[in-house]
Design a protein around this motif. Structure first.
Motif, PDB file in Angstrom:
ATOM      1  N   THR A   3     -16.031  55.524 128.175  1.00 38.34           N
ATOM      2  CA  THR A   3     -16.083  56.507 127.085  1.00 38.34           C
ATOM      3  C   THR A   3     -15.192  57.689 127.439  1.00 38.34           C
ATOM      4  N   VAL A   4     -14.378  58.093 126.480  1.00 34.21           N
ATOM      5  CA  VAL A   4     -13.544  59.290 126.645  1.00 34.21           C
ATOM      6  C   VAL A   4     -14.105  60.357 125.716  1.00 34.21           C
ATOM      7  N   HIS A   5     -14.391  61.531 126.265  1.00 39.55           N
ATOM      8  CA  HIS A   5     -14.878  62.645 125.452  1.00 39.55           C
ATOM      9  C   HIS A   5     -13.685  63.560 125.167  1.00 39.55           C
ATOM     10  N   THR A   6     -13.514  63.896 123.912  1.00 41.29           N
ATOM     11  CA  THR A   6     -12.428  64.816 123.568  1.00 41.29           C
ATOM     12  C   THR A   6     -12.737  65.520 122.254  1.00 41.29           C
ATOM     13  N   PRO A  12      -3.099  72.184 114.341  1.00 43.98           N
ATOM     14  CA  PRO A  12      -1.913  71.309 114.344  1.00 43.98           C
ATOM     15  C   PRO A  12      -0.997  71.507 115.565  1.00 43.98           C
ATOM     16  N   PHE A  13      -0.849  72.741 116.059  1.00 43.32           N
ATOM     17  CA  PHE A  13       0.079  72.923 117.185  1.00 43.32           C
ATOM     18  C   PHE A  13      -0.368  72.150 118.435  1.00 43.32           C
ATOM     19  N   ALA A  14      -1.665  71.815 118.493  1.00 37.31           N
ATOM     20  CA  ALA A  14      -2.181  71.110 119.681  1.00 37.31           C
ATOM     21  C   ALA A  14      -2.361  69.609 119.438  1.00 37.31           C
ATOM     22  N   GLN A  15      -2.319  69.196 118.175  1.00 35.37           N
ATOM     23  CA  GLN A  15      -2.544  67.774 117.878  1.00 35.37           C
ATOM     24  C   GLN A  15      -1.421  66.939 118.495  1.00 35.37           C
ATOM     25  N   PHE A 209      -8.166  63.460 113.761  1.00 34.86           N
ATOM     26  CA  PHE A 209      -7.822  64.699 113.050  1.00 34.86           C
ATOM     27  C   PHE A 209      -7.590  64.424 111.564  1.00 34.86           C
ATOM     28  N   ARG A 210      -6.957  63.274 111.286  1.00 32.24           N
ATOM     29  CA  ARG A 210      -6.699  62.915 109.871  1.00 32.24           C
ATOM     30  C   ARG A 210      -8.025  62.713 109.151  1.00 32.24           C
ATOM     31  N   LYS A 211      -8.966  62.080 109.845  1.00 30.55           N
ATOM     32  CA  LYS A 211     -10.273  61.800 109.244  1.00 30.55           C
ATOM     33  C   LYS A 211     -10.983  63.119 108.900  1.00 30.55           C
TER      34      LYS A 211
END
Ligand code: GSH
Length: 214
Positions: A3-6, A12-15, A209-211
């Motif tokens: 599992t990756v937690h994020t 947007p500048f960080a996406q 992010f899109r979701k």
């Protein structure tokens, strides 16, 4: 199961730049399945999350009772499971680790300073004063790295975890033309990010992010 937690959302500048990208990319290169737990600002402060990541940051990696933080440590751990990331011969492996640490310790430190000035404090007087020196240091490091790369496709004679980490560090400069101004490095980043494993990781990273936005 891994599992990756994020983060479930970042501006947007960080996406595309959140450090879970390193972990997702490594897992894709290694061909390992994983699931993702998306966290928010409240979770960052929660004691059970701090027990996994003492600084409340992302990413966190969990696997069968083992939890890890620090993207470099996580990528090295995944590298243990895949020759694609870490060559099995001792010298090749040591060189790959060297480049991974170079990315984090020689390149990212100066690159992150410039990015933080530009993205978080561009209008502060101290930042305006500091920026020219910070940019000059980044330019110096980039030109030294380009000189090493020269005609090579990768930092060593094949792709390793060192290239994975270096690419993600160079991407932190995407708001500038500093990498584009070093054609050897620009081509290197394009080469590494064209890898199918990177593309799959990026799609999965951006999908959250899109979701959220829809
Ligand atoms: N050295 C850590 C840095 C982790 C880090 O800075 N994560 C960022 C996202 S890319 C974060 O969680 N920022 C929010 C915060 O620091 O509170 C690593 O490589 O894992």
């Amino acid at each position: 199961m891994i599992t990756v937690h994020t983060f479930g959302w970042v501006p947007p500048f960080a996406q595309g730049l959140v450090r879970d990208m390193r972990v997702r990319w490594a897992l894709e290169e290694a061909g390992l399945a994983y699931k993702v737990r998306l966290i928010d600002a409240e979770t960052q402060q929660a004691p059970d999350y701090r027990a996994l990541q003492p600084f409340g940051q992302a990413p966190v990696y969990e696997e069968d009772g083992l939890s890890l933080f620090e993207s470099g440590a996580i990528v090295l751990h995944i590298g243990e499971k895949s020759e694609v990331l870490l060559p099995r011969d001792q010298e090749g492996r040591a060189r790959a680790v060297t480049w991974l640490l170079c990315a984090l310790n020689t390149m990212e430190i100066v690159i992150q300073e410039l990015a933080e000035i530009d993205l978080f404090t561009p209008d502060e007087d101290w930042a305006k004063e500091r920026r020219p020196l910070a940019e000059a240091m980044v330019r110096k490091r980039l030109s030294e790295l380009a000189a090493w790369l020269g005609d090579r496709e990768y930092l060593e004679d094949r792709f390793t975890a060192g290239d994975l980490m270096m690419t993600t560090v160079l991407q932190i400069l995407r708001h500038t033309d500093l990498v584009e101004n070093e054609p050897v490095l620009a081509a290197y980043v394009r080469r590494c990010t064209a890898r199918p494993a990177y593309q799959r990781a990026y799609e999965a990273h951006m999908a959250a992010f899109r979701k959220k936005a829809s």
